[in-house]
Scaffold this motif. Structure first.
Motif, short mmCIF file in Angstrom:
data_model
loop_
_atom_site.label_atom_id
_atom_site.label_comp_id
_atom_site.label_asym_id
_atom_site.label_seq_id
_atom_site.Cartn_x
_atom_site.Cartn_y
_atom_site.Cartn_z
N GLY B 36 16.19 -17.99 67.99
CA GLY B 36 17.02 -17.92 69.18
C GLY B 36 17.24 -16.50 69.65
O GLY B 36 16.75 -15.54 69.03
N PRO B 37 17.97 -16.34 70.77
CA PRO B 37 18.31 -15.00 71.26
C PRO B 37 19.06 -14.23 70.17
O PRO B 37 19.91 -14.80 69.49
CB PRO B 37 19.24 -15.27 72.45
CG PRO B 37 19.00 -16.69 72.83
CD PRO B 37 18.58 -17.41 71.58
N GLY B 38 18.73 -12.97 69.99
CA GLY B 38 19.38 -12.16 68.96
C GLY B 38 18.71 -12.24 67.62
O GLY B 38 19.07 -11.50 66.70
N ALA B 39 17.71 -13.14 67.47
CA ALA B 39 17.02 -13.25 66.18
C ALA B 39 15.75 -12.41 66.16
O ALA B 39 15.09 -12.31 65.13
CB ALA B 39 16.71 -14.70 65.86
N PHE B 40 15.39 -11.81 67.31
CA PHE B 40 14.27 -10.87 67.37
C PHE B 40 12.98 -11.46 66.80
O PHE B 40 12.22 -10.77 66.12
CB PHE B 40 14.61 -9.57 66.64
CG PHE B 40 15.93 -8.97 67.03
CD1 PHE B 40 16.23 -8.71 68.37
CD2 PHE B 40 16.91 -8.69 66.09
CE1 PHE B 40 17.46 -8.17 68.74
CE2 PHE B 40 18.14 -8.15 66.45
CZ PHE B 40 18.41 -7.89 67.78
N GLY B 41 12.75 -12.76 67.04
CA GLY B 41 11.54 -13.38 66.53
C GLY B 41 11.45 -13.36 65.01
O GLY B 41 10.37 -13.47 64.45
N LEU B 42 12.60 -13.23 64.35
CA LEU B 42 12.69 -13.16 62.88
C LEU B 42 12.01 -11.92 62.33
O LEU B 42 11.72 -11.84 61.14
CB LEU B 42 12.11 -14.42 62.22
CG LEU B 42 12.64 -15.75 62.74
CD1 LEU B 42 11.98 -16.91 61.99
CD2 LEU B 42 14.16 -15.84 62.63
#
Lengths: 336, 336
Positions: B36-42
């Motif tokens: 999700g937003p804020g997860a920076f693509g993990l």
């Protein structure tokens, strides 16, 4: 804290019943005393956290398995303290302060209660040291090896997060503390590595079992560091993550890397930088910020050392005192 | 997403290396698309969440083990969806909306990638259904049974949390939906229970494998419900938690409890109320709020049923249509 319905598909109801009853007792006895504000003594469905105005939260989670990430005869308090510390190291790498954590534990059915008591003691020590509190979790029984998972929560001003992708060509590369102590400690514990003074050997073991997340330095870096990561996989591997995410090359001077006084026992600096488990901060910053960085490090009572430079290109390279490229063991290049 | 240093104490370095390499690939392929937003693509050390002004966050975590909480031949997408749903049910019981989650998975070394792909597919379906997104986690290899842990995060206005301790003498006791479907489904799957129409049997199995957290109703209850919990251990056991935390007695009328159309297959209402895994909301409210409660339930398209009354005293009692106290199986009284 909560658990699942013990009327589960595989266990005998009577067995599950017994282990489940024990769960509530264990939580009340050992974990409820660790509960922070908003966790309601672990007696509700969830914990509540209200961030201050202008604050954002950061989240990270790690799992560890007995026999894979720790030995079943490792001291339980050290296992707990390390599990919390490695997660808070990720919080530090974001430039955030620690706030709280949730932990889930799958205990083997024959695990002695003394182990759990000592595990909780390790959490208590570590959470006091790092200024965080338990917010929730779960305990279940397993027929397999112990399995532990921890989610750490940090907080910081909105917009302060240090990312891995901000390194710019021309930035200096810094590392906190020194590299290789934990790697030596692991080799002593796992392989019976000999040599070194007793006090230094014990220090190396302590660094492996009780890593110290650099939360003080991390909080001082937003606005100064252009990119940041914590050293868990090894300095070279984690530098590779910074290189990949930032779209730049990282060149370090082998002789500048501050290493363990026992590094020679495992093959010197070239081995220390691929050993891992250091939980130091590895970051980049513009040369113009050198003085402010030094002040920030001094205020957090943490040594930082410039070890190289961000350059055009990709990947990580290591040069010796003569500027010659040093070949590293393959392990140093995993993941990138 | 992150992992530990593969130079671990127990595994062979070569083995750990291989499994670790696979970890990054698996995360990129199956889990990064869920970020999700804020997860920076993990791809960073932690995820960042900025709550809106005047909002608070809630946190809960559960762990499940293969062979204990689910069967190794359960469909992987159902396992994933249920793991997320049971945690979001705790979020619903706090009166909060779902926001995000972190998941850690210990995969057996011989687990086929198709299982992981289907697990991620189940997470994708469930997170879309419930309006949450993946914020981080960890994957590791284990020599034991699969072990999964999930931390769910919810959000709500400051001060809106529904607690377990607010029930007052004279309040009505309500339950959402109906009780016992999942208990029947478990008995069909685990014990080969026969009887009932095929469509109803399938519905019961679906309710067991894919519980539906009552997030819509939960969000409507702050300001109306005086105490709330989700039904995971069984209606009677969870009512016991409300009784204990609120310092009051809970009396329910057996005939008022809405139960599964297949409840008779497992012993009727008296069995359904101790079966568990319902993930309905069980809450108390002042009689004066009956009409507003009905409107709130209608708006969230959820049935709610008054089933009893909060009385002075302690514990849980069940009466039949003649007002006679009904004796329950011992299982219904565990934990209180």
């Amino acid at each position: 804290m909560s658990g699942q319905n013990p009327d589960n598909p595989a266990a005998q109801p009577a067995l599950a019943e017994a282990s489940r009853s024990g769960e509530f007792d264990l939580i009340a006895r050992y974990f409820a005393p660790l509960a922070g504000p908003g966790a309601f003594g672990l007696g509700d469905d969830a914990a509540v956290v209200t961030p201050g105005a202008g604050r954002q939260l950061v989240f990270t989670a790690d799992a560890i398995i007995a026999g894979v990430h720790f030995l079943t005869d490792d001291p339980a308090d050290d296992v707990a303290a390390k599990l919390l510390a490695v997660n808070l190291s990720d919080v530090a790498a974001m430039g955030a302060a620690g706030l709280g954590y949730l932990v889930t534990a799958a205990w083997p059915r024959d695990l002695e209660e003394a182990w759990i008591a000592r595990f909780a003691q390790g959490l208590a020590e570590a959470q006091a040291e790092h200024g965080v509190a338990l917010l929730g979790g779960d305990t279940v029984a397993t027929n397999g090896p112990m399995s532990l998972s921890l989610t750490a929560i940090g907080e910081q001003p909105i917009g302060a997060a240090l990312r891995r992708n901000g390194a710019r060509v021309g930035d200096d590369i810094y590392v906190s503390g020194r590299i290789g102590d934990a790697g030596v400690g692991l080799r002593i514990l796992r392989d019976g590595l000999t040599g070194g003074a007793p006090a230094e050997r014990q220090m190396a073991i302590d660094r492996y079992r009780r890593p110290r997340p650099q939360l003080g330095l991390g909080r001082a870096l937003p606005g100064l560091a252009s990119a940041c990561i914590d050293v868990s996989d090894g300095l070279i591997a984690d530098l590779g993550h910074l290189a990949e995410q930032s779209g730049a090359a990282m060149r370090i001077d082998l002789e500048k890397v501050p290493v363990s006084p026992l590094a020679d026992l495992i093959g010197g600096t070239a081995a220390a930088i691929v050993a891992g488990d250091d939980y130091e901060l590895l970051f980049t910053a513009a040369p113009a910020d050198e003085q402010r960085l030094g002040e920030a490090a001094a205020q957090s009572e943490t040594d930082i050392t410039p070890i190289g430079r961000v350059e055009p290109g990709q990947g990580v390279s290591v040069v010796d005192g003569d500027g010659e490229v040093v070949a590293l063991k393959e392990a140093g290049y995993r993941h990138f």
